[in-house]
Design a protein around this motif. Structure first.
Motif: not given
Length: 331
Positions: A300, A304-305, A308-309, A330-331
């Protein structure tokens, strides 16, 4: 990638879940993993009996792995007879490569000569079967690191010409990976980085230690078992020499690594991620809710998004684990 061993059953000892093992390997192959190391520490292979290792090797060979190569890891402390039996099995199952690490039965301060003498019969036996050979330094497991000098001695033993790589899973880069890369007698070998936080540095150093500027560093990552899409991304960035992106992507993978690390001097307990993925609890233990939450907090908090994806997609590779819905968000 250093392969997880999906498990089923209950304590005091769980068993290999063969159906999940095949599905897991096939999904990794589809994701683009080039090769899988079976019986590595990530999957607690060092705790399995010889018969359990044989069952794992046999099961993995049945997977429709397409272009993904399978490699086996064997243990000197099992003795020459057991290793001969497993080498025959690997040969029959068309594994092209076998790895050996120092045995856990060696004395704490064994000399380079003692280490090489203990491994020499196994090198000869594997070479007689036409296998390519990798050596493996993982003192977290064996209690004894493999030195560059030990490997030099083994290159001159019977079958030493079959040695093609050394995998290095040690905390100190300078005293392990850097020495293997710089040693002039080892210049024909691929040096495979196994301690994940050192991967980006090893990949950057690799071409510097080849006379033709080729990539001499490889990776065999335990973290790739749980972060396959992130590592495919990292390798793509390496191929394009996008070193800033390699470093940033590796930092996110490192955050997940640290979230499973109780002691910075010891390798992360990746069994926690194995459980999150829906591949079962460890062979002889149980993952706690607190250990799971620590991994999710790290996920979390990634800056960087995109990282995380990719990491959430990797942890949800099976698509039906106990945290599937949470990871999908989260994706």
């Amino acid at each position: 990638m250093a392969c997880f061993d999906p498990t089923r059953g209950e304590l005091p000892r769980r068993q290999l879940d063969e159906r999940r093992t095949l599905t897991f390997l096939e999904r990794l192959a589809t994701a683009g993993v080039p090769a899988a190391l079976i019986a590595s520490s990530t999957g607690q292979g060092h705790l399995r009996t010889v018969d359990e290792l044989a069952a794992w090797f046999r099961c993995a060979a049945k997977a429709h792995s397409h272009e993904m190569l399978l490699m086996g890891l064997l243990r000197p402390e099992d003795g020459i007879d057991a290793n001969n039996r497993l080498l025959d099995l690997l040969t029959d199952c068309h594994y092209p490569v076998v790895f050996f690490r120092p045995g856990t039965d060696l004395p704490e301060h064994a000399s380079d000569e003692q280490v090489s003498e203990s491994l020499a019969p196994l090198i000869a036996a594997a070479a007689q079967r036409g296998l390519a050979i990798g050596l493996y330094s993982i003192s977290d497991v064996s209690g004894l690191p493999l030195t560059a000098e030990s490997v030099v001695l083994l290159l001159d033993c019977e079958g030493g010409e079959h040695i093609v790589a050394v995998k290095v899973t040690e905390t100190d880069y300078e005293t392990s990976t850097a020495r293997f890369l710089a040693h002039p007698a080892l210049s024909r070998l691929k040096i495979v980085q196994g301690w994940d936080p050192h991967l980006s540095r090893a990949l950057r150093d690799g071409p510097r230690f080849d006379v033709d500027g080729r990539q001499r560093s490889g990776i065999t990552s335990g973290l790739m078992s749980l972060a396959v899409h992130q590592y495919i991304h990292i390798l793509s960035a390496v191929a394009h020499e996008e070193w800033d992106e390699v470093a940033k992507a590796q930092q996110s993978a490192d955050a997940i690594f640290r979230a499973m690390q109780d002691d910075p001097q010891h390798f992360a307990d990746l069994q926690r991620a194995k459980y999150i993925m829906g591949l079962g609890h460890p062979l002889t233990a149980r993952v706690s809710d607190q250990q799971v939450e620590r991994v999710f907090r790290a996920l979390d908090n990634l800056p960087r998004h995109a990282d995380r994806q990719r990491l959430a997609r990797s942890l949800d590779l099976m698509g039906d684990g106990p945290f599937h819905d949470r990871l999908r968000l989260l994706t």
